[in-house]
Enzyme design. Sequence first.
Site, mmCIF file in Angstrom:
data_model
loop_
_atom_site.group_PDB
_atom_site.id
_atom_site.type_symbol
_atom_site.label_atom_id
_atom_site.label_comp_id
_atom_site.label_asym_id
_atom_site.label_seq_id
_atom_site.Cartn_x
_atom_site.Cartn_y
_atom_site.Cartn_z
ATOM 1 N N HIS A 295 -3.843 -8.776 0.525
ATOM 2 C CA HIS A 295 -3.119 -7.509 0.606
ATOM 3 C C HIS A 295 -3.685 -6.462 -0.349
ATOM 4 C CE1 HIS A 295 -0.188 -10.549 2.001
ATOM 5 N NE2 HIS A 295 0.145 -9.603 2.863
ATOM 6 N N GLY B 294 5.099 -10.719 7.225
ATOM 7 C CA GLY B 294 5.126 -12.013 7.883
ATOM 8 C C GLY B 294 5.180 -11.955 9.395
ATOM 9 N N SER C 173 2.662 -7.173 6.977
ATOM 10 C CA SER C 173 2.817 -6.874 5.553
ATOM 11 C C SER C 173 1.882 -5.789 5.031
ATOM 12 C CB SER C 173 2.626 -8.145 4.721
ATOM 13 O OG SER C 173 1.395 -8.768 5.038
ATOM 14 N N ASP D 283 -3.674 -12.182 -4.245
ATOM 15 C CA ASP D 283 -3.847 -13.119 -3.124
ATOM 16 C C ASP D 283 -5.133 -12.868 -2.339
ATOM 17 O OD1 ASP D 283 -3.285 -10.825 -1.644
ATOM 18 O OD2 ASP D 283 -1.303 -11.503 -1.003
ATOM 19 N N ASN E 173 -1.216 -12.708 10.793
ATOM 20 C CA ASN E 173 -0.408 -13.891 10.469
ATOM 21 C C ASN E 173 -0.585 -14.989 11.514
ATOM 22 O OD1 ASN E 173 0.952 -13.119 7.977
ATOM 23 N ND2 ASN E 173 1.954 -11.564 9.212
#
Length: 212
Positions: free
Chosen positions: A189, A76, A39, A186, A105
Amino acid sequence: MNKHPIYILFLSLIALISISFSTLANPLAKHSILLLGDSVSASYGMKENQGWVHLLNTQLTTQKSPYKITNASISGETTTGGLSRLPGILAKEKVDHLVIELGGNDGLRGYSPKKIKNNLLQMIKLAQDKNIPVSLYQIKITPNYGPRYNKMFEQVFIDVAAETNINLLPFFVEPLVTDASLMQKDGIHPNVKAQPIIAEFVASQFTEIMEE
Protein backbone atom coordinates in the site's frame (compact mmCIF):
# COMPACT_ATOMS: atom_id res chain seq x y z
CA MET A 1 -13.58 -18.42 4.22
CA ASN A 2 -17.19 -17.30 3.67
CA LYS A 3 -18.07 -13.94 5.14
CA HIS A 4 -20.82 -13.84 7.79
CA PRO A 5 -24.01 -12.08 6.58
CA ILE A 6 -23.76 -9.51 9.39
CA TYR A 7 -20.17 -8.73 8.38
CA ILE A 8 -21.25 -8.26 4.76
CA LEU A 9 -24.07 -5.94 5.92
CA PHE A 10 -21.58 -3.98 8.02
CA LEU A 11 -19.26 -3.49 5.02
CA SER A 12 -22.21 -2.42 2.88
CA LEU A 13 -23.24 0.21 5.43
CA ILE A 14 -19.69 1.56 5.55
CA ALA A 15 -19.66 1.77 1.76
CA LEU A 16 -22.97 3.66 1.69
CA ILE A 17 -21.73 6.13 4.31
CA SER A 18 -18.52 6.65 2.32
CA ILE A 19 -20.51 7.19 -0.87
CA SER A 20 -22.74 9.75 0.85
CA PHE A 21 -19.78 11.80 2.08
CA SER A 22 -18.00 11.71 -1.29
CA THR A 23 -21.17 12.81 -3.04
CA LEU A 24 -21.26 15.92 -0.86
CA ALA A 25 -17.61 16.72 -1.62
CA ASN A 26 -18.39 18.92 -4.61
CA PRO A 27 -21.89 20.48 -4.59
CA LEU A 28 -21.25 22.01 -8.04
CA ALA A 29 -20.54 18.65 -9.64
CA LYS A 30 -23.04 17.45 -12.22
CA HIS A 31 -21.23 14.30 -13.35
CA SER A 32 -20.12 11.40 -11.19
CA ILE A 33 -17.26 8.98 -11.74
CA LEU A 34 -17.96 5.90 -9.63
CA LEU A 35 -14.77 4.29 -8.32
CA LEU A 36 -15.22 0.67 -7.28
CA GLY A 37 -11.96 -0.29 -5.65
CA ASP A 38 -10.12 -1.83 -2.74
CA SER A 39 -7.73 -0.66 -0.01
CA VAL A 40 -5.39 1.34 -2.28
CA SER A 41 -8.35 3.61 -3.07
CA ALA A 42 -9.91 3.41 0.40
CA SER A 43 -7.20 5.32 2.31
CA TYR A 44 -5.80 2.19 3.94
CA GLY A 45 -3.46 2.99 6.82
CA MET A 46 -4.36 6.68 6.92
CA LYS A 47 -7.22 9.11 7.45
CA GLU A 48 -9.83 9.35 4.69
CA ASN A 49 -8.93 12.97 3.97
CA GLN A 50 -5.30 11.97 3.34
CA GLY A 51 -6.17 9.53 0.56
CA TRP A 52 -5.75 10.26 -3.13
CA VAL A 53 -9.48 10.18 -3.88
CA HIS A 54 -10.20 12.92 -1.33
CA LEU A 55 -7.25 14.95 -2.60
CA LEU A 56 -8.40 14.67 -6.20
CA ASN A 57 -11.99 15.56 -5.32
CA THR A 58 -10.71 18.62 -3.46
CA GLN A 59 -8.74 19.59 -6.57
CA LEU A 60 -11.83 19.17 -8.76
CA THR A 61 -13.87 21.33 -6.38
CA THR A 62 -11.20 24.04 -6.37
CA GLN A 63 -11.17 24.00 -10.16
CA LYS A 64 -15.00 24.21 -10.14
CA SER A 65 -15.06 21.08 -12.24
CA PRO A 66 -18.47 19.58 -13.07
CA TYR A 67 -17.06 16.17 -12.09
CA LYS A 68 -16.69 14.34 -8.79
CA ILE A 69 -15.43 10.91 -7.80
CA THR A 70 -17.94 8.84 -5.86
CA ASN A 71 -15.70 6.50 -3.89
CA ALA A 72 -17.20 3.06 -3.31
CA SER A 73 -13.89 1.43 -2.37
CA ILE A 74 -13.53 -0.92 0.60
CA SER A 75 -10.36 -2.38 2.08
CA GLY A 76 -10.11 -6.10 1.38
CA GLU A 77 -12.61 -5.97 -1.46
CA THR A 78 -12.55 -8.63 -4.16
CA THR A 79 -14.19 -8.80 -7.57
CA THR A 80 -16.85 -11.04 -5.99
CA GLY A 81 -17.62 -8.40 -3.38
CA GLY A 82 -17.64 -5.63 -5.96
CA LEU A 83 -20.06 -7.60 -8.13
CA SER A 84 -22.41 -8.15 -5.19
CA ARG A 85 -22.44 -4.44 -4.26
CA LEU A 86 -22.56 -2.85 -7.70
CA PRO A 87 -26.28 -3.38 -8.52
CA GLY A 88 -27.34 -1.63 -5.33
CA ILE A 89 -24.99 1.29 -5.95
CA LEU A 90 -26.14 1.73 -9.54
CA ALA A 91 -29.75 1.66 -8.37
CA LYS A 92 -29.19 4.49 -5.89
CA GLU A 93 -26.42 6.61 -7.39
CA LYS A 94 -26.25 8.72 -10.54
CA VAL A 95 -23.22 7.32 -12.36
CA ASP A 96 -21.76 8.79 -15.54
CA HIS A 97 -18.64 6.60 -15.68
CA LEU A 98 -17.59 3.48 -13.80
CA VAL A 99 -13.93 2.89 -12.92
CA ILE A 100 -13.08 -0.57 -11.59
CA GLU A 101 -9.95 -0.95 -9.45
CA LEU A 102 -10.41 -4.52 -8.23
CA GLY A 103 -8.63 -7.83 -8.53
CA GLY A 104 -5.60 -7.32 -6.32
CA ASN A 105 -7.09 -9.16 -3.35
CA ASP A 106 -8.31 -11.93 -5.65
CA GLY A 107 -4.76 -12.41 -6.87
CA LEU A 108 -3.23 -12.31 -3.41
CA ARG A 109 -5.64 -15.07 -2.38
CA GLY A 110 -4.81 -17.13 -5.45
CA TYR A 111 -8.30 -16.99 -6.92
CA SER A 112 -8.88 -18.55 -10.31
CA PRO A 113 -8.21 -16.14 -13.18
CA LYS A 114 -11.37 -17.53 -14.82
CA LYS A 115 -13.43 -16.50 -11.79
CA ILE A 116 -11.85 -13.03 -11.70
CA LYS A 117 -12.56 -12.56 -15.39
CA ASN A 118 -16.17 -13.66 -15.05
CA ASN A 119 -16.77 -11.26 -12.16
CA LEU A 120 -15.26 -8.35 -14.07
CA LEU A 121 -17.30 -9.14 -17.17
CA GLN A 122 -20.50 -9.21 -15.12
CA MET A 123 -19.73 -5.85 -13.50
CA ILE A 124 -19.01 -4.27 -16.85
CA LYS A 125 -22.23 -5.67 -18.30
CA LEU A 126 -24.25 -4.23 -15.41
CA ALA A 127 -22.88 -0.78 -16.25
CA GLN A 128 -23.07 -1.10 -20.01
CA ASP A 129 -26.69 -2.24 -19.80
CA LYS A 130 -27.35 1.20 -18.30
CA ASN A 131 -25.24 2.90 -21.01
CA ILE A 132 -22.54 3.75 -18.47
CA PRO A 133 -18.98 3.83 -19.92
CA VAL A 134 -16.43 1.75 -18.02
CA SER A 135 -12.69 1.95 -17.42
CA LEU A 136 -10.67 -0.86 -15.85
CA TYR A 137 -7.35 -0.71 -14.03
CA GLN A 138 -4.67 -3.22 -15.04
CA ILE A 139 -3.86 -4.84 -11.70
CA LYS A 140 -0.56 -6.54 -10.96
CA ILE A 141 0.53 -8.57 -7.95
CA THR A 142 3.85 -9.49 -6.37
CA PRO A 143 6.01 -11.98 -8.34
CA ASN A 144 6.16 -14.58 -5.56
CA TYR A 145 3.02 -16.28 -6.93
CA GLY A 146 5.07 -17.63 -9.78
CA PRO A 147 5.41 -16.60 -13.43
CA ARG A 148 2.58 -18.84 -14.67
CA TYR A 149 -0.08 -17.50 -12.31
CA ASN A 150 1.13 -13.92 -12.66
CA LYS A 151 0.96 -14.12 -16.45
CA MET A 152 -2.55 -15.61 -16.37
CA PHE A 153 -3.67 -13.03 -13.79
CA GLU A 154 -2.41 -10.01 -15.73
CA GLN A 155 -3.83 -11.35 -18.99
CA VAL A 156 -7.33 -11.32 -17.45
CA PHE A 157 -7.49 -7.53 -17.48
CA ILE A 158 -6.13 -7.25 -21.01
CA ASP A 159 -8.65 -9.78 -22.30
CA VAL A 160 -11.60 -8.25 -20.44
CA ALA A 161 -10.84 -4.77 -21.79
CA ALA A 162 -10.49 -6.11 -25.34
CA GLU A 163 -13.66 -8.21 -25.19
CA THR A 164 -15.80 -5.39 -23.80
CA ASN A 165 -14.15 -2.51 -25.69
CA ILE A 166 -13.42 -0.45 -22.58
CA ASN A 167 -10.46 1.65 -21.45
CA LEU A 168 -7.62 -0.26 -19.76
CA LEU A 169 -5.75 2.10 -17.44
CA PRO A 170 -2.19 1.48 -16.15
CA PHE A 171 -2.24 0.77 -12.41
CA PHE A 172 -1.18 3.83 -10.43
CA VAL A 173 0.65 1.81 -7.76
CA GLU A 174 3.12 0.22 -10.17
CA PRO A 175 5.41 3.29 -10.57
CA LEU A 176 5.65 3.63 -6.76
CA VAL A 177 6.54 0.13 -5.57
CA THR A 178 10.25 0.49 -6.33
CA ASP A 179 10.50 3.53 -4.03
CA ALA A 180 10.33 2.35 -0.41
CA SER A 181 9.86 5.93 0.80
CA LEU A 182 6.44 5.99 -0.91
CA MET A 183 5.20 2.65 0.40
CA GLN A 184 3.86 1.45 3.72
CA LYS A 185 5.78 -1.25 5.59
CA ASP A 186 3.75 -4.02 3.96
CA GLY A 187 5.22 -3.08 0.57
CA ILE A 188 1.74 -3.24 -0.97
CA HIS A 189 0.00 0.00 0.00
CA PRO A 190 1.26 3.49 -0.88
CA ASN A 191 1.78 5.74 2.15
CA VAL A 192 0.57 9.27 2.89
CA LYS A 193 3.51 10.80 1.05
CA ALA A 194 2.48 8.96 -2.13
CA GLN A 195 -1.14 10.11 -2.15
CA PRO A 196 -0.64 13.52 -3.86
CA ILE A 197 1.49 11.78 -6.50
CA ILE A 198 -1.28 9.27 -7.14
CA ALA A 199 -3.90 12.04 -7.26
CA GLU A 200 -1.90 13.86 -9.92
CA PHE A 201 -1.32 10.68 -11.93
CA VAL A 202 -4.99 9.66 -11.80
CA ALA A 203 -6.09 13.21 -12.70
CA SER A 204 -4.19 12.87 -15.97
CA GLN A 205 -5.82 9.47 -16.58
CA PHE A 206 -9.29 10.82 -15.86
CA THR A 207 -8.88 13.75 -18.25
CA GLU A 208 -9.93 11.53 -21.14
CA ILE A 209 -12.88 10.19 -19.14
CA MET A 210 -14.08 13.70 -18.32
CA GLU A 211 -13.92 14.71 -21.95
CA GLU A 212 -16.17 11.87 -23.13
